[in-house]
Design a protein around this motif. Structure first.
Motif, short mmCIF file in Angstrom:
data_model
loop_
_atom_site.label_atom_id
_atom_site.label_comp_id
_atom_site.label_asym_id
_atom_site.label_seq_id
_atom_site.Cartn_x
_atom_site.Cartn_y
_atom_site.Cartn_z
N GLU A 51 -16.99 23.44 -14.10
CA GLU A 51 -18.30 23.36 -12.99
C GLU A 51 -18.67 24.88 -12.98
N TYR A 53 -21.42 26.98 -10.62
CA TYR A 53 -22.21 26.97 -9.48
C TYR A 53 -22.75 28.25 -8.77
N THR A 55 -25.06 29.17 -5.10
CA THR A 55 -25.74 28.70 -3.87
C THR A 55 -26.21 29.88 -3.01
N GLY A 76 -29.29 25.60 -4.20
CA GLY A 76 -28.07 25.65 -4.99
C GLY A 76 -28.35 24.80 -6.32
N SER A 78 -25.89 23.71 -9.90
CA SER A 78 -24.70 23.73 -10.59
C SER A 78 -24.72 23.02 -12.16
N LYS A 79 -23.86 23.49 -12.82
CA LYS A 79 -23.82 22.77 -14.35
C LYS A 79 -22.31 22.10 -14.31
N LYS A 80 -22.14 21.05 -14.46
CA LYS A 80 -20.98 20.19 -14.59
C LYS A 80 -20.82 19.61 -15.90
N TRP A 89 -26.66 18.53 -14.78
CA TRP A 89 -27.33 19.82 -13.98
C TRP A 89 -27.82 19.27 -12.82
#
Length: 174
Positions: A51, A53, A55, A76, A78-80, A89
């Motif tokens: 992941e 991320y 923020t 925030g 994130s890309k998991k 996303w």
């Protein structure tokens, strides 16, 4: 198992940027997969994914733990995961506005929103309300699953009385 490495950048007093990379590994018993085949993608009982991320938080309030005046926001994304097993996303926004409306009377309005793309996600990626910061007072023990949602909370507070507790520290010499 979840582990992460994070860098925090704070050029200004009120603004903080957090950049991070994480690794997650989750495993469930075969019974869970039989009862809910869409718990993990493709009906497997174990997934692993990285992941990335970012923020950004901005706090322009009088007291961060219990603000009475000012504005704050946390944004925030994130890309998991980076394959078919996990590919999410996630975008989230939290805001807080606080005003003094009368002497010793304060109004607070907080908003929170979360969006996960694509909308079609396995059950493990549908954690929404009741997880992390996106929770409602009075419903701390309940969760709502989904890929998009938000909440609005208003708070009205009034100081009824004020008292001081005397506290003194004496120095003992030995």
């Amino acid at each position: 198992l979840k582990t992460n490495f994070e860098l925090t950048y704070r050029r200004a007093v009120k603004t903080r940027h957090r950049f991070g990379i994480a690794y997650t590994e989750e495993k469930v018993e075969d019974t869970i997969v039989k009862l809910n085949p869409s718990y993990f993608p493709s009906g497997v009982n174990k997934i692993r994914y990285p992941e990335l991320y970012y923020t950004m938080s901005f706090h322009n309030v009088d007291y961060i733990p219990y603000p009475l005046k000012g504005f704050e926001t946390i944004i925030g994304f994130s890309k998991k995961g980076f394959n078919q097993m996990v590919n999410v996303w996630e975008f989230n926004v939290l805001t807080g506005n606080y005003w003094q409306i009368f002497p010793k009377t304060y109004l607070g309005v907080n908003t929170a929103a979360n969006l996960k793309l694509p909308f079609k996600q396995p059950f493990i990626n549908t954690r929404l309300l009741g997880y992390n910061e996106l929770a409602m007072q009075g419903y701390e023990y309940y969760v709502i699953d989904g890929v998009a949602g938000g909440c609005l909370k208003t708070t009205l507070s009034k100081q009824l009385f004020k008292f001081n507790v005397p506290f003194s520290i004496s120095k003992h010499q030995t």
